[in-house]
Motif scaffolding. Structure first.
Motif, PDB file in Angstrom:
ATOM      1  N   CYS A  42       9.070 -40.842 -31.412  1.00  0.00           N
ATOM      2  CA  CYS A  42       9.068 -39.389 -31.296  1.00  0.00           C
ATOM      3  C   CYS A  42       9.348 -38.783 -32.656  1.00  0.00           C
ATOM      4  O   CYS A  42      10.104 -39.339 -33.463  1.00  0.00           O
ATOM      5  N   CYS A  49      17.489 -36.118 -24.707  1.00  0.00           N
ATOM      6  CA  CYS A  49      16.405 -37.061 -24.424  1.00  0.00           C
ATOM      7  C   CYS A  49      16.881 -38.205 -23.522  1.00  0.00           C
ATOM      8  O   CYS A  49      17.748 -38.989 -23.898  1.00  0.00           O
ATOM      9  N   SER A  53      14.728 -41.586 -27.417  1.00  0.00           N
ATOM     10  CA  SER A  53      13.615 -41.845 -28.327  1.00  0.00           C
ATOM     11  C   SER A  53      13.840 -41.177 -29.672  1.00  0.00           C
ATOM     12  O   SER A  53      14.699 -40.308 -29.826  1.00  0.00           O
ATOM     13  N   GLY A  87       9.531 -40.786 -25.259  1.00  0.00           N
ATOM     14  CA  GLY A  87       8.990 -40.426 -26.555  1.00  0.00           C
ATOM     15  C   GLY A  87       7.964 -39.303 -26.508  1.00  0.00           C
ATOM     16  O   GLY A  87       7.908 -38.492 -25.620  1.00  0.00           O
ATOM     17  N   GLU A  88       7.178 -39.298 -27.557  1.00  0.00           N
ATOM     18  CA  GLU A  88       6.115 -38.307 -27.690  1.00  0.00           C
ATOM     19  C   GLU A  88       4.776 -39.001 -27.522  1.00  0.00           C
ATOM     20  O   GLU A  88       4.333 -39.748 -28.402  1.00  0.00           O
ATOM     21  N   THR A 113       4.875 -33.373 -23.168  1.00  0.00           N
ATOM     22  CA  THR A 113       4.870 -33.432 -24.625  1.00  0.00           C
ATOM     23  C   THR A 113       5.773 -32.372 -25.231  1.00  0.00           C
ATOM     24  O   THR A 113       6.059 -31.349 -24.583  1.00  0.00           O
ATOM     25  N   ASN A 114       6.209 -32.615 -26.455  1.00  0.00           N
ATOM     26  CA  ASN A 114       6.953 -31.560 -27.159  1.00  0.00           C
ATOM     27  C   ASN A 114       6.016 -30.539 -27.802  1.00  0.00           C
ATOM     28  O   ASN A 114       6.470 -29.527 -28.338  1.00  0.00           O
TER      29      ASN A 114
END
Length: 381
Positions: A42, A49, A53, A87-88, A113-114
């Motif tokens: 990430c 989180c 991640s 994670g991403e 997603t971020n």
């Protein structure tokens, strides 16, 4: 998930109603929605989180070939949907290829997603392969968001990513984890959605997993939790009154369902009766039955927060085989194992025992009461 717009405002949501609100005959075997944490990498450092991640995370990720086998198995098993998370997930170079494969095999695909890595090119590719939905995480207004994410400028980049996916024709929405530091910003999140023409949001309660466990003290008090959910209800109702049709959900605290029902019972008894019928069909928490998780390294969990207990690894056995094993039986019969006020609660059939991962993180006992339940003793008896 608790559908605020569905239960409180009577919204018709055909894309999700079949998954959340329908009676299943006893003979029907339920297939789970699969959360795949496809990477632990990430580009941000989010304080809450659940998968812990980050940039330095180099866990043993499934290869493209292994991921393709997983998707083929999930599709053949009849799983209705797959959520790519992290994670991403945008850090996986094979993301579009894998989304395309799942869609070709008839699996509905969503992305968590971020938002900071969604470029116009990526958005066009995801749209072209038929991704169903992209949820972009926000933590409140700009200063709050950047502080939670640990990177200056994360808010603006997330907003750019949200707009880019929207403009590519993808259905998008907001995801927000509520806590003591941001729940009062819920109205500004609704205002953001209206400004941007985005009509879906999921408001998550804090799960005590990963880095989220280290900020447990920042979880909402029972009084603030009630106030936060009530705010979400009021904002949703006002939006409908203005002619809008948002899809608003709360996630990971199934006490929200009885709370909405009890509020409705005072305001609109007829709608309350319908809401209770829907809640009974939904059954509350579905960890280990209606939802499952595959981690970046192939481990299979009952949900994305219950990482202390793996039921197998897809590198050794197919997900479908693991999922049909006897080891998951207690999670599917949570109502037979929960203790304390959960066991005695009159809402157990519609709550499903709430989030077992949170109970275990707080007490060490996976069957102890969920400490985030904010219903009073009078309300549960």
């Amino acid at each position: 998930m608790t559908g605020i717009s569905k239960l409180y405002c009577g919204a018709n949501e055909p894309s999700s109603d079949a998954l959340r609100y329908r009676r299943r005959p006893p003979s029907e075997e339920r297939r789970p929605v699969v959360v795949w944490n496809c990477t632990r990498r990430c580009n941000l450092k989010c304080r809450h989180c659940y998968s812990d991640s980050g940039c330095g995370a180099t866990a043993d990720e499934l290869t493209t070939a292994e991921a393709r086998r997983l998707i083929e198995d999930i599709a053949a098993f009849g799983c209705p949907a797959m959520l790519f998370s992290g994670g991403e997930p945008c850090m996986r170079p094979d993301l579009v290829e894998l989304v395309a494969l799942a869609r070709e095999r008839g699996v509905r695909v969503t992305l968590s997603t971020n938002g900071t890595l969604i470029t116009p090119a990526l958005a066009r590719e995801l749209a072209s392969v038929g991704i169903s939905y992209v949820g972009v995480s926000f933590d409140g207004d700009e200063a709050t968001h950047d502080a939670f994410r640990g990177v200056h400028g994360a808010y603006r980049r997330a907003l750019d990513g949200l707009r880019t996916a929207r403009d590519a024709g993808i259905k998008v929405g907001l995801r927000l984890t509520i806590g003591s530091g941001n729940w009062r910003e819920i109205p500004s999140m609704f205002a953001l959605m209206k400004r941007e023409g985005i009509a879906r949001a999921c408001f998550y309660h804090l799960a005590y997993a990963g880095r989220g466990a280290s900020i447990r003290a920042e979880d909402l008090s029972p009084a603030d939790c009630r106030a936060a959910v009530r705010t979400i209800m009021d904002e949703t109702k006002a939006w409908f009154a203005d002619g809008g049709h948002p899809e608003i959900l709360t996630v990971d605290n199934h006490a929200d369902g009885p709370f909405v029902y009890l509020e409705l019972k005072r305001e609109d008894p007829a709608r309350a009766a319908k809401a209770l019928e829907l809640l009974s069909m939904n059954g509350g928490n579905a960890s280990g039955s209606g939802i499952g998780c595959v981690s970046w390294d192939g481990e299979v969990y009952a949900d994305q927060f219950s990482r202390n207990r793996s039921y197998g690894n897809v590198r050794e056995r197919p997900f479908s085989e693991i999922w049909q094993g006897d080891a998951l039986a207690p999670m599917r019969d949570k109502k037979l194992h929960v203790k304390g006020r959960c066991a005695a609660c009159r809402w157990l059939a519609v709550c499903g025992g709430n989030l077992r991962a949170r109970a275990e993180a707080a007490t060490g006992d996976p069957w102890a009461p969920d400490p985030a339940c904010y219903l009073t003793d009078e309300e549960i008896s």
